[in-house]
Write a protein that holds these residues in place. Structure first.
Motif, PDB file in Angstrom:
ATOM      1  N   ALA A  17       0.833  -1.208   0.000  1.00  0.00           N
ATOM      2  CA  ALA A  17       0.000   0.000   0.000  1.00  0.00           C
ATOM      3  C   ALA A  17       0.863   1.251   0.000  1.00  0.00           C
ATOM      4  CB  ALA A  17      -0.923  -0.011   1.212  1.00  0.00           C
ATOM      5  N   LEU A  18       1.898   1.258   0.818  1.00  0.00           N
ATOM      6  CA  LEU A  18       2.773   2.417   0.922  1.00  0.00           C
ATOM      7  C   LEU A  18       3.491   2.707  -0.400  1.00  0.00           C
ATOM      8  CD1 LEU A  18       3.988   4.495   2.950  1.00  0.00           C
ATOM      9  CD2 LEU A  18       5.839   2.854   3.305  1.00  0.00           C
ATOM     10  N   LEU A  19       3.889   1.656  -1.098  1.00  0.00           N
ATOM     11  CA  LEU A  19       4.633   1.818  -2.348  1.00  0.00           C
ATOM     12  C   LEU A  19       3.738   1.744  -3.584  1.00  0.00           C
ATOM     13  CD1 LEU A  19       7.708  -0.334  -1.341  1.00  0.00           C
ATOM     14  CD2 LEU A  19       7.563   2.159  -1.418  1.00  0.00           C
ATOM     15  N   HIS A  20       2.435   1.752  -3.370  1.00  0.00           N
ATOM     16  CA  HIS A  20       1.458   1.741  -4.460  1.00  0.00           C
ATOM     17  C   HIS A  20       1.620   0.534  -5.380  1.00  0.00           C
ATOM     18  CE1 HIS A  20       0.362   5.684  -3.062  1.00  0.00           C
ATOM     19  NE2 HIS A  20       1.616   6.074  -3.198  1.00  0.00           N
ATOM     20  N   GLN A  21       1.831  -0.635  -4.774  1.00  0.00           N
ATOM     21  CA  GLN A  21       1.934  -1.898  -5.507  1.00  0.00           C
ATOM     22  C   GLN A  21       0.996  -2.935  -4.881  1.00  0.00           C
ATOM     23  OE1 GLN A  21       3.601  -2.611  -8.291  1.00  0.00           O
ATOM     24  NE2 GLN A  21       4.501  -0.595  -8.432  1.00  0.00           N
ATOM     25  N   PRO A  22      -0.294  -2.626  -4.753  1.00  0.00           N
ATOM     26  CA  PRO A  22      -1.194  -3.582  -4.088  1.00  0.00           C
ATOM     27  C   PRO A  22      -1.382  -4.887  -4.857  1.00  0.00           C
ATOM     28  CG  PRO A  22      -2.460  -1.837  -5.108  1.00  0.00           C
ATOM     29  CD  PRO A  22      -1.004  -1.439  -5.217  1.00  0.00           C
ATOM     30  N   MET A  23      -1.182  -4.872  -6.163  1.00  0.00           N
ATOM     31  CA  MET A  23      -1.360  -6.098  -6.943  1.00  0.00           C
ATOM     32  C   MET A  23      -0.256  -7.114  -6.667  1.00  0.00           C
ATOM     33  SD  MET A  23      -4.180  -5.907  -8.433  1.00  0.00           S
ATOM     34  CE  MET A  23      -4.045  -7.341  -9.471  1.00  0.00           C
ATOM     35  N   LEU A  24       0.839  -6.691  -6.078  1.00  0.00           N
ATOM     36  CA  LEU A  24       1.918  -7.606  -5.733  1.00  0.00           C
ATOM     37  C   LEU A  24       1.545  -8.468  -4.527  1.00  0.00           C
ATOM     38  CD1 LEU A  24       4.790  -8.567  -6.265  1.00  0.00           C
ATOM     39  CD2 LEU A  24       5.621  -6.654  -4.907  1.00  0.00           C
ATOM     40  N   VAL A  25       0.607  -8.011  -3.728  1.00  0.00           N
ATOM     41  CA  VAL A  25       0.273  -8.683  -2.485  1.00  0.00           C
ATOM     42  C   VAL A  25      -0.346 -10.071  -2.694  1.00  0.00           C
ATOM     43  CG1 VAL A  25      -1.120  -8.515  -0.376  1.00  0.00           C
ATOM     44  CG2 VAL A  25       0.127  -6.512  -1.214  1.00  0.00           C
ATOM     45  N   PRO A  26      -1.315 -10.284  -3.592  1.00  0.00           N
ATOM     46  CA  PRO A  26      -1.927 -11.622  -3.685  1.00  0.00           C
ATOM     47  C   PRO A  26      -0.961 -12.783  -3.939  1.00  0.00           C
ATOM     48  CG  PRO A  26      -3.328 -10.017  -4.765  1.00  0.00           C
ATOM     49  CD  PRO A  26      -2.038  -9.313  -4.421  1.00  0.00           C
ATOM     50  N   PRO A  27      -0.031 -12.694  -4.893  1.00  0.00           N
ATOM     51  CA  PRO A  27       0.870 -13.838  -5.040  1.00  0.00           C
ATOM     52  C   PRO A  27       1.783 -14.028  -3.826  1.00  0.00           C
ATOM     53  CG  PRO A  27       1.473 -12.113  -6.603  1.00  0.00           C
ATOM     54  CD  PRO A  27       0.202 -11.697  -5.951  1.00  0.00           C
ATOM     55  N   LEU A  28       2.135 -12.933  -3.161  1.00  0.00           N
ATOM     56  CA  LEU A  28       2.963 -13.050  -1.966  1.00  0.00           C
ATOM     57  C   LEU A  28       2.164 -13.621  -0.801  1.00  0.00           C
ATOM     58  CD1 LEU A  28       4.988  -9.752  -2.294  1.00  0.00           C
ATOM     59  CD2 LEU A  28       5.806 -12.090  -2.677  1.00  0.00           C
ATOM     60  N   ALA A  29       0.885 -13.309  -0.741  1.00  0.00           N
ATOM     61  CA  ALA A  29       0.024 -13.910   0.288  1.00  0.00           C
ATOM     62  C   ALA A  29      -0.067 -15.418   0.079  1.00  0.00           C
ATOM     63  CB  ALA A  29      -1.365 -13.273   0.250  1.00  0.00           C
ATOM     64  N   ALA A  30      -0.194 -15.832  -1.170  1.00  0.00           N
ATOM     65  CA  ALA A  30      -0.219 -17.265  -1.469  1.00  0.00           C
ATOM     66  C   ALA A  30       1.115 -17.910  -1.100  1.00  0.00           C
ATOM     67  CB  ALA A  30      -0.541 -17.484  -2.945  1.00  0.00           C
ATOM     68  N   SER A  31       2.204 -17.217  -1.358  1.00  0.00           N
ATOM     69  CA  SER A  31       3.526 -17.733  -0.990  1.00  0.00           C
ATOM     70  C   SER A  31       3.651 -17.883   0.521  1.00  0.00           C
ATOM     71  CB  SER A  31       4.625 -16.793  -1.496  1.00  0.00           C
ATOM     72  OG  SER A  31       4.644 -16.764  -2.893  1.00  0.00           O
ATOM     73  N   ALA A  32       3.217 -16.872   1.254  1.00  0.00           N
ATOM     74  CA  ALA A  32       3.288 -16.941   2.715  1.00  0.00           C
ATOM     75  C   ALA A  32       2.437 -18.091   3.249  1.00  0.00           C
ATOM     76  CB  ALA A  32       2.839 -15.610   3.328  1.00  0.00           C
ATOM     77  N   ALA A  33       1.265 -18.278   2.677  1.00  0.00           N
ATOM     78  CA  ALA A  33       0.405 -19.384   3.111  1.00  0.00           C
ATOM     79  C   ALA A  33       1.074 -20.728   2.839  1.00  0.00           C
ATOM     80  CB  ALA A  33      -0.944 -19.304   2.401  1.00  0.00           C
ATOM     81  N   LEU A  34       1.688 -20.851   1.690  1.00  0.00           N
ATOM     82  CA  LEU A  34       2.375 -22.089   1.317  1.00  0.00           C
ATOM     83  C   LEU A  34       3.534 -22.367   2.270  1.00  0.00           C
ATOM     84  CD1 LEU A  34       2.636 -24.365  -0.833  1.00  0.00           C
ATOM     85  CD2 LEU A  34       4.129 -22.835  -2.092  1.00  0.00           C
ATOM     86  N   VAL A  35       4.345 -21.367   2.522  1.00  0.00           N
ATOM     87  CA  VAL A  35       5.520 -21.534   3.376  1.00  0.00           C
ATOM     88  C   VAL A  35       5.124 -21.836   4.817  1.00  0.00           C
ATOM     89  CG1 VAL A  35       7.504 -20.308   4.368  1.00  0.00           C
ATOM     90  CG2 VAL A  35       7.046 -20.176   1.915  1.00  0.00           C
ATOM     91  N   HIS A  36       4.100 -21.160   5.329  1.00  0.00           N
ATOM     92  CA  HIS A  36       3.731 -21.347   6.732  1.00  0.00           C
ATOM     93  C   HIS A  36       2.875 -22.591   6.959  1.00  0.00           C
ATOM     94  CE1 HIS A  36       5.562 -17.787   8.434  1.00  0.00           C
ATOM     95  NE2 HIS A  36       5.262 -17.193   7.312  1.00  0.00           N
ATOM     96  N   SER A  37       2.181 -23.066   5.939  1.00  0.00           N
ATOM     97  CA  SER A  37       1.350 -24.258   6.150  1.00  0.00           C
ATOM     98  C   SER A  37       2.064 -25.548   5.764  1.00  0.00           C
ATOM     99  CB  SER A  37       0.037 -24.140   5.366  1.00  0.00           C
ATOM    100  OG  SER A  37       0.289 -24.162   3.966  1.00  0.00           O
ATOM    101  N   THR A  38       2.970 -25.481   4.804  1.00  0.00           N
ATOM    102  CA  THR A  38       3.687 -26.683   4.343  1.00  0.00           C
ATOM    103  C   THR A  38       5.173 -26.362   4.143  1.00  0.00           C
ATOM    104  OG1 THR A  38       3.035 -26.147   2.075  1.00  0.00           O
ATOM    105  CG2 THR A  38       1.672 -27.750   3.246  1.00  0.00           C
ATOM    106  N   PRO A  39       5.869 -26.025   5.217  1.00  0.00           N
ATOM    107  CA  PRO A  39       7.246 -25.548   5.082  1.00  0.00           C
ATOM    108  C   PRO A  39       8.245 -26.573   4.551  1.00  0.00           C
ATOM    109  CG  PRO A  39       6.701 -25.888   7.393  1.00  0.00           C
ATOM    110  CD  PRO A  39       5.432 -26.069   6.610  1.00  0.00           C
TER     111      PRO A  39
END
Length: 176
Positions: free
Chosen positions: A48-70
């Protein structure tokens, strides 16, 4: 043959055996949830601060993947960081040659998957990064450092999270 005889001659129907993994414990679920929320708060704020909100969804999926199936290969730093960066570079290459079009974004996603497979850095959420690059046409000098920082942050957060919970194997399983 009577109905009664037909019923007796058929094998008993058994419920299918599930091949799905066992449900994690409540503690494991809470730990994965809170650690992924923590890193996502930082990523969403930076996006949000850097005006790149579209970058968040793939990174959210990455975080979910890493934290649920490390332990999965897709969740290792090589795949997470390398996959996103290679996918973004693939997206920028397609953008430079074909421009910003929906069909070009689809092509970029498919080509990014091929590049990741060839380089042994498969990380499925990164396909969305290539698509976003073509559709949004961000400035590479701003987008790539932000992407690198976010993926490294996800790795560091996962490392901290696994060290904070006893009995959990340390993340990552391997670096390279």
């Amino acid at each position: 043959m009577s109905t009664d005889q037909a019923t007796r001659s058929r094998p008993a129907l058994r419920p299918p055996v599930s091949r799905a993994p066992a449900s994690p414990s409540l503690g494991t679920m809470l730990h994965a949830t809170t650690s992924s929320i923590s890193v996502l708060l930082l990523i969403v704020a930076a996006g949000a601060l850097l005006h790149q909100p579209m970058l968040v969804p793939p990174l959210a999926a990455s975080a979910a993947l890493v934290h649920s199936t490390p332990a999965l290969p897709l969740a290792q730093p090589r795949s997470l960081v390398g996959g996103h960066l290679l996918a973004a570079l693939t997206g920028f290459a397609v953008l430079a040659v074909l421009g910003s079009a929906t069909w070009a974004a689809a092509l970029a996603g498919g080509l990014a998957l091929a590049v990741m497979m060839l380089s042994r850095t498969q990380h499925t959420p990164a396909v969305a990064t290539a698509v976003i690059v073509v559709l949004q046409a961000p400035r590479p000098a701003r987008f790539l450092p932000l992407l690198l920082a976010a993926t490294v942050l996800i790795v560091l957060a996962a490392m901290a999270a696994t060290r904070a919970k006893r009995g959990v194997p340390a993340y990552p399983s391997y670096w390279w």
